[in-house]
Design an enzyme around this catalytic site. Structure first.
Site, PDB file in Angstrom:
ATOM      1  N   GLU A  36      31.285  35.013 -45.093  1.00  0.00           N
ATOM      2  CA  GLU A  36      32.279  36.285 -45.277  1.00  0.00           C
ATOM      3  C   GLU A  36      32.810  36.736 -44.150  1.00  0.00           C
ATOM      4  O   GLU A  36      32.228  36.854 -42.849  1.00  0.00           O
ATOM      5  CB  GLU A  36      31.413  37.558 -45.672  1.00  0.00           C
ATOM      6  CG  GLU A  36      32.464  38.565 -46.347  1.00  0.00           C
ATOM      7  CD  GLU A  36      31.743  39.558 -46.848  1.00  0.00           C
ATOM      8  OE1 GLU A  36      30.572  39.613 -47.034  1.00  0.00           O
ATOM      9  OE2 GLU A  36      32.308  40.780 -47.082  1.00  0.00           O
ATOM     10  N   ARG A 262      15.920  31.732 -43.697  1.00  0.00           N
ATOM     11  CA  ARG A 262      16.884  32.180 -42.832  1.00  0.00           C
ATOM     12  C   ARG A 262      16.348  32.011 -41.498  1.00  0.00           C
ATOM     13  O   ARG A 262      14.931  32.036 -41.350  1.00  0.00           O
ATOM     14  CB  ARG A 262      17.035  33.574 -42.951  1.00  0.00           C
ATOM     15  CG  ARG A 262      18.051  34.209 -44.059  1.00  0.00           C
ATOM     16  CD  ARG A 262      17.832  35.599 -44.052  1.00  0.00           C
ATOM     17  NE  ARG A 262      19.043  36.119 -43.313  1.00  0.00           N
ATOM     18  CZ  ARG A 262      20.137  36.167 -43.855  1.00  0.00           C
ATOM     19  NH1 ARG A 262      20.685  35.953 -44.927  1.00  0.00           N
ATOM     20  NH2 ARG A 262      21.059  36.800 -43.030  1.00  0.00           N
ATOM     21  N   LYS A 272      25.086  41.091 -39.423  1.00  0.00           N
ATOM     22  CA  LYS A 272      26.576  41.280 -38.709  1.00  0.00           C
ATOM     23  C   LYS A 272      26.773  42.819 -38.705  1.00  0.00           C
ATOM     24  O   LYS A 272      27.357  43.341 -37.913  1.00  0.00           O
ATOM     25  CB  LYS A 272      27.398  40.779 -39.639  1.00  0.00           C
ATOM     26  CG  LYS A 272      27.745  39.263 -39.643  1.00  0.00           C
ATOM     27  CD  LYS A 272      28.813  38.500 -40.203  1.00  0.00           C
ATOM     28  CE  LYS A 272      28.525  38.101 -41.607  1.00  0.00           C
ATOM     29  NZ  LYS A 272      29.239  37.413 -42.340  1.00  0.00           N
TER      30      LYS A 272
HETATM   31  P1  ATP Z   1      24.551  38.899 -42.505  1.00  0.00           P
HETATM   32  O1  ATP Z   1      23.322  39.507 -43.015  1.00  0.00           O
HETATM   33  O2  ATP Z   1      24.528  38.771 -40.944  1.00  0.00           O
HETATM   34  O3  ATP Z   1      25.878  39.802 -42.834  1.00  0.00           O
HETATM   35  P2  ATP Z   1      25.483  37.112 -44.570  1.00  0.00           P
HETATM   36  O4  ATP Z   1      24.355  36.245 -45.049  1.00  0.00           O
HETATM   37  O5  ATP Z   1      25.858  38.306 -45.257  1.00  0.00           O
HETATM   38  O6  ATP Z   1      24.603  37.290 -42.997  1.00  0.00           O
HETATM   39  P3  ATP Z   1      27.571  35.221 -44.500  1.00  0.00           P
HETATM   40  O7  ATP Z   1      28.602  35.426 -43.801  1.00  0.00           O
HETATM   41  O8  ATP Z   1      27.394  35.572 -46.037  1.00  0.00           O
HETATM   42  O9  ATP Z   1      26.468  36.269 -43.763  1.00  0.00           O
HETATM   43  O10 ATP Z   1      26.743  33.968 -44.402  1.00  0.00           O
HETATM   44  C1  ATP Z   1      27.496  32.768 -44.488  1.00  0.00           C
HETATM   45  C2  ATP Z   1      26.353  31.436 -44.663  1.00  0.00           C
HETATM   46  O11 ATP Z   1      25.199  31.635 -43.482  1.00  0.00           O
HETATM   47  C3  ATP Z   1      25.395  31.854 -45.920  1.00  0.00           C
HETATM   48  O12 ATP Z   1      25.350  30.762 -46.495  1.00  0.00           O
HETATM   49  C4  ATP Z   1      24.044  32.421 -45.298  1.00  0.00           C
HETATM   50  O13 ATP Z   1      23.248  32.104 -46.004  1.00  0.00           O
HETATM   51  C5  ATP Z   1      24.016  31.863 -44.058  1.00  0.00           C
HETATM   52  N1  ATP Z   1      23.296  32.726 -42.714  1.00  0.00           N
HETATM   53  C6  ATP Z   1      23.715  33.964 -42.807  1.00  0.00           C
HETATM   54  N2  ATP Z   1      22.684  34.408 -41.961  1.00  0.00           N
HETATM   55  C7  ATP Z   1      21.780  33.430 -41.723  1.00  0.00           C
HETATM   56  C8  ATP Z   1      20.405  33.141 -40.807  1.00  0.00           C
HETATM   57  N3  ATP Z   1      20.021  34.087 -40.197  1.00  0.00           N
HETATM   58  N4  ATP Z   1      19.793  32.067 -40.842  1.00  0.00           N
HETATM   59  C9  ATP Z   1      20.337  31.033 -41.700  1.00  0.00           C
HETATM   60  N5  ATP Z   1      21.220  31.124 -42.387  1.00  0.00           N
HETATM   61  C10 ATP Z   1      22.013  32.313 -42.465  1.00  0.00           C
END
Ligand code: ATP
Ligand code: MG
Length: 561
Positions: A36, A262, A272
């Site tokens: 995102e 994760r 984020k």
């Molecule tokens: P945040 O909690 O930091 O906002 P998010 O999952 O909302 O993270 P996205 O931009 O939606 O952030 O993430 C894009 C992709 O990266 C998704 O498929 C998510 O599963 C993966 N991702 C995000 N954080 C991690 C992590 N700590 N380890 C592995 N994969 C991750």
């Protein structure tokens, strides 16, 4: 730690894909990385990127880069650009397959209409609070919305009027009609469309209704013919819903969702929202602050794409959530830079040394090896003169038994230079700091060996005081002072765990060859660690270096193993 690089080990994702290909369920795999654009990518995303792109590459398929932008309020083009830049920098290529979820909005409306027409969705009039109350708890069935059985034509009409902007934000919504008694709350008639007047950075102001993530994601995957939709474990409970949408909308072939753990890393946060807070509150200098776990921060700090990919490879793909020691990333970097980084001498906490028997005004240019691990890197010359700088802590007035550096009456080797013996020193009585050390050198020891065979145990680094270049060096420590900064009691802010000493700026003296260092060039400063000429602030007459990692890890065992 095992330092050889085995062929890529298998894991459950690769096993599934191998089986799918062998059974002919697909002939070519397609994955996607769907961030995102509401913040900069971090090391956790690097793990997902390595899995999504790495797996596609390994199986000869393709990986799409898709902006998952169904939630317009926090998304911006700046983030989109940073994401593309970071993925590319990590070494991955999406070819022509760059997509925006927003470009599918029209199709998603059609999909919602399809479900309504099938009697599988309806326009609901419950408020958000009512919706939550009706949904119930996992152990008891929820209650049906009074709108649940309204005629299809009525839902279609209301949906069209929702889109046309007839109703205020947050009033009506479209819900899938699934099962209000399901133990999985995500299947209790989830919301698929809501009214939200928000400007979208790509779609502009044309929409006042937006699809939910759960509805949008399977549609995006199916439209792009993604075969394996790899995501993190928190989506496991959403999978039945994902499959329901694919089934009810009749997509074929059906993308398959697979979840992995994760990445969590010690001494930092990887959300984020929290990272944005650190930026916004000025607790770091920006998304690219070298202490940040963002890709842009790690890049500015001096980490290489190779070290990050190697870190992700070693972390592997599992189904268990756990913490990975940040020291592992540092280990991967050291391993790489030990082989590739040219050596240089820099004195971070300088104290003056005068070699009293060395001719005034004489300068010798001494050969120094650029990289003992890489003969092809050749050598350079460094100036030796009567006055030098050494590290303040390479001298002690009272030296313990095992102290092999400089002390009154003791002899040490100057790296590539001569043996020197300390004959005296001056101390500033008010500060207690040694301001000058006097020595005598043995002219017969040039290059570091005594013809009489006498040994000295200590070798220290130095820089000629007349030729040395003043430099700013930024020494970094952990951003947080505890391993799990988010583990705080109720009412305590995780930010109270920030390490107040995470940045220490020192005035150093570096060897003159570093005047030519290009921004972004990495070095091993002998006995100190790995450093990079800062990409923003480094200038030829006034160098600025960031410490990437010290030579030895003083925090944890992972780097030693
Ligand atoms: P945040 O909690 O930091 O906002 P998010 O999952 O909302 O993270 P996205 O931009 O939606 O952030 O993430 C894009 C992709 O990266 C998704 O498929 C998510 O599963 C993966 N991702 C995000 N954080 C991690 C992590 N700590 N380890 C592995 N994969 C991750
Ligand atoms: Mg997300």
């Amino acid at each position: 730690m095992n330092t050889d690089k085995p062929a890529v080990p298998s894991d459950f994702i690769r096993d599934i894909i191998t089986a799918d290909l062998a059974a002919g369920r697909q002939s070519r795999i397609i994955t996607r990385f769907p961030p995102e654009p509401n913040g900069y990518l971090h090391i956790g995303h690097a793990k997902a990127i390595c899995i999504d792109f790495g797996t596609a590459l390994e199986f000869g398929g393709q990986c799409h880069l898709r902006m998952d932008d169904t939630n317009p309020s926090k998304e911006t083009m700046e983030y989109v650009d940073s994401i593309k830049n970071d993925v590319r920098w990590l070494g991955f290529d999406w070819g022509g397959n760059f997509f925006f979820s927003a470009d599918y909005f029209e199709t998603m409306v059609e999909c919602a209409r399809t479900l309504i027409k099938k009697g599988k969705a309806y326009v609901c009039e419950l408020t958000l609070d009512q919706w939550k109350e009706y949904r119930g708890i996992p152990t008891q069935p929820g209650r049906e919305s009074p709108s649940r059985n309204r005629p299809v034509a009525e839902s279609l009409d209301l949906f069209a009027r929702m889109r046309a902007g007839e109703f205020p934000d947050g009033t009506l919504c479209v819900r899938a009609k699934i099962d209000m008694a399901s133990p999985n709350l995500h299947l209790r008639d989830p919301v698929i469309y809501r009214i939200m007047r928000a400007h979208h950075y790509r779609a502009g102001g044309q929409w006042c209704i937006y699809p939910t993530y759960d509805f949008a994601h399977p549609i995006e995957d199916a439209l792009e013919k993604v075969t394996h939709s790899l995501c993190t474990l928190e989506f496991e409970v959403h999978r039945p819903l994902y499959d329901w949408f694919i089934q009810e909308l009749g997509f074929d072939p059906k993308p398959r969702q697979i979840e992995f753990a994760r990445l969590n890393v010690t001494y930092t946060v990887l959300s984020k929202r929290k990272l944005l807070e650190l930026v916004r509150d000025g607790l770091v200098t920006g998304w690219d602050d070298p202490r940040m776990p963002t890709i842009t921060g790690l890049r500015r700090r001096g980490f290489t794409p190779e070290s990050i990919r190697e870190f992700c490879r070693r972390v592997g793909v599992t189904k268990f959530d756990g913490y990975t020691d940040i020291a592992l990333l540092e280990f991967c970097l050291r391993e790489e830079l030990n082989k590739s980084a040219p050596r240089a001498m820099a004195v971070l906490d300088p104290v003056r040394v005068v070699i009293e028997n060395y001719p005034v005004g004489q300068v010798e240019w001494i050969d120094a090896v650029n990289n003992p691990e890489d003969p092809a890197a050749g050598s350079r010359t460094i100036p030796f003169s009567r006055e030098l700088y050494i590290e303040a802590d390479d001298f002690r007035e009272d030296s313990p038994k095992k102290y092999f550096r400089l002390a009154p009456g003791k002899e040490v080797r100057l790296r590539y230079g001569y043996f020197i013996t300390c004959t005296g020193f001056t101390r500033d009585e008010t500060t207690g700091r040694v301001t000058e050390i006097r020595c005598a050198y043995d002219p017969a020891t040039r290059g570091g060996n005594a013809p009489d065979g006498r040994k000295v145990k200590g070798t220290i680094h130095w820089v000629s005081a007349t030729h040395g270049l003043p430099a700013e060096i930024r020494l970094y420590d952990r951003l947080f002072k505890v391993e799990h900064p988010e583990d705080v009691p109720d009412g305590v802010d995780y930010k109270s765990n920030l390490n107040p000493a995470s940045l220490n700026v020192v005035r150093a003296v570096v060897e003159p060859s570093l005047a030519q260092a290009a921004p972004g060039a990495r070095f091993q400063f002998e006995r100190k660690g790995y450093f990079i000429a800062d990409s923003q602030d480094h200038r030829t007459p006034s160098p600025v270096f960031n410490q990437i990692v010290p030579l030895k890890d003083s925090w944890s065992k992972a780097g030693e193993a």
